[in-house]
Design an enzyme around this catalytic site. Structure first.
Site, mmCIF file in Angstrom:
data_model
loop_
_atom_site.group_PDB
_atom_site.id
_atom_site.type_symbol
_atom_site.label_atom_id
_atom_site.label_comp_id
_atom_site.label_asym_id
_atom_site.label_seq_id
_atom_site.Cartn_x
_atom_site.Cartn_y
_atom_site.Cartn_z
ATOM 1 N N ASP A 35 36.473 36.973 27.769
ATOM 2 C CA ASP A 35 35.697 37.833 28.503
ATOM 3 C C ASP A 35 33.755 37.649 28.903
ATOM 4 O O ASP A 35 33.707 38.430 30.153
ATOM 5 C CB ASP A 35 36.147 39.404 28.098
ATOM 6 C CG ASP A 35 37.561 39.633 28.419
ATOM 7 O OD1 ASP A 35 38.417 39.225 28.985
ATOM 8 O OD2 ASP A 35 37.374 40.719 27.398
ATOM 9 N N ASP A 57 44.701 36.743 32.252
ATOM 10 C CA ASP A 57 43.232 37.430 32.469
ATOM 11 C C ASP A 57 41.945 36.424 32.548
ATOM 12 O O ASP A 57 41.147 35.599 33.378
ATOM 13 C CB ASP A 57 42.921 38.243 31.662
ATOM 14 C CG ASP A 57 44.018 39.447 31.274
ATOM 15 O OD1 ASP A 57 45.106 38.784 31.269
ATOM 16 O OD2 ASP A 57 43.599 40.302 31.238
HETATM 17 N N1 GLY Z 1 41.490 42.021 30.957
HETATM 18 C C1 GLY Z 1 42.013 43.105 30.683
HETATM 19 C C2 GLY Z 1 42.580 43.154 31.839
HETATM 20 O O1 GLY Z 1 43.109 43.136 32.351
HETATM 21 O O2 GLY Z 1 43.125 45.219 31.021
#
Ligand code: GLY
Length: 391
Positions: A115, A176
């Site tokens: 992230d 993601d």
């Molecule tokens: N990357 C975490 C979400 O989309 O909740």
């Protein structure tokens, strides 16, 4: 009926009435939202300490915060940069810089995972883009190197989460992760860009179903590259189409095409758009999972709607398929109009400074369900800038 009533008052009343029902132009809708953002986002920022970031609201409407290690720490600074770009308001610029600087110690104080892309690209990355000041480059460049080190040449992907779910996973990769490639593409060297493309291509092979929807998580064997399993974490079931995950994929491949020019990236974005567009309800905001049997009573996810809107506006300008381009732009406009309506948009002073209601964070865990979310606000503002060709 007097002459005055027939010729003056009635036509005037008719005109007034027509004026009331006329659809708001997208320009004026955008002005209205950014005017609101100029009062809401400072409210949110005011409630924070020097080291935390907003997360959501609890059931009593109190602000929930998180440490900067939380994956969302780049979104408030990013929303402030977007608001500064649209309004030119110098106070908002100062606040954007202040909120961005909270992430200065991110690489040394926290244990980063994939992230880093969200955290640094949305904050520092936008700071660099909006100001052109070289001082904003060093941290995202360093972040790109740290992110690239998560790459397994055998599996051909970057690792997402650090944990292994109590021994269940060996090398988990979530859809993601496509979003974090933007940091590598914008701030990485040639090796980083190559890694981003490899990750995207491996993800095409292993994350997608024949109908263009995606699994949430694929676990790899990092030594052989073999796929060990496919499942959901935040969606309804392993085989369902979790709305935000699918929105991340749509955005991710659109972004990868924009930044690489590689035709296979565009083809994948088009495939995803063709899969998702027919599954949207009339107002454009997806149900939190496209396969929830409770539909039409299932919850909507404003964050998935905002991410999709931003991706669709960009895809409309990139695809050579004119019919698809029209559908993308029309759908994005519907989504933006719905999000800018009172059903979703905060009134001034409401929601402690968030902009949008009705986001769904992690429904299976019962966490952040039907609440404001910083990433819903961020992609909503970004989509409006893109719609107006300001970003
Ligand atoms: N990357 C975490 C979400 O989309 O909740």
């Amino acid at each position: 009926m007097s002459f005055l009533t027939r010729h003056l008052l009635l036509p005037a009343a008719l005109l007034l009435c027509l004026g009331c029902t006329r659809t708001e132009s997208m320009n004026s809708l955008t002005d209205r939202v950014f005017t609101l953002a100029q009062t809401q986002l400072p409210l949110l920022s005011e409630s924070l300490s020097d080291t935390n970031t907003p997360r959501s609201l609890d059931k009593d409407g109190n602000l929930v915060t998180a440490d900067i290690g939380w994956w969302c720490s780049g979104f408030l600074p990013g929303s402030l940069w977007y608001t500064y770009e649209y309004t030119g308001n110098e106070k908002i610029r100062d606040l954007a810089a202040k909120e961005s600087h909270k992430l200065d110690s991110l690489l040394v104080r926290t244990k980063p995972d994939h992230d880093l892309g969200f955290q640094l690209n949305c904050s520092y990355g936008n700071a660099f883009r909006a100001t052109g000041e070289a001082a904003w480059r060093a941290l995202p460049e360093a972040g790109a190197r740290v992110l690239a080190a998560r790459f397994s040449p055998q599996a051909g992907v970057l690792r997402s989460w650090n944990h292994n779910n109590g021994g269940q996973w060996r090398f988990p990769v979530i859809i993601d992760n496509m979003m974090n490639l933007e940091l590598l593409m914008r701030f990485g060297d040639e090796d980083c860009r190559e890694i981003a493309l490899k990750h995207a291509r491996t993800t095409v092979r292993n994350h997608f179903r024949p109908d263009g929807t995606s699994y949430h998580l694929v676990d790899y064997d990092p030594e052989t590259g073999a796929v060990r399993g496919k499942q959901t974490v935040q969606g309804l079931s392993d085989d369902s189409a979790w709305a935000r995950g699918n929105a991340w994929g749509l955005y991710g491949y659109t972004m990868m095409y924009e930044l690489s020019g590689e035709a296979d990236m565009l083809a994948q974005a088009e495939l995803i758009a063709r899969a998702l567009l027919p599954r949207l309800p009339e107002d454009g905001i997806p149900y939190w999972d496209f396969d929830d049997p409770e539909i039409p009573d299932a919850l909507r996810d404003a964050s998935a709607g905002a991410i999709m809107a931003s991706a669709l506006v960009r895809l409309a300008s990139l695809t050579g398929d004119r019919k698809l381009a029209r559908a993308c732009r029309r759908t994005a406009e519907t989504q933006l109009r719905t999000l800018a309506s009172p059903a979703y948009l905060a009134a001034p002073g409401e929601l402690r400074g968030f902009l949008l209601k009705h986001g769904v964070g992690h429904k299976p865990a019962g966490s952040e369900v039907d609440v404001p979310l910083t990433y819903a606000d961020y992609y909503f503002l970004e989509a409006l800038l893109r719609y107006n060709e300001r970003r």
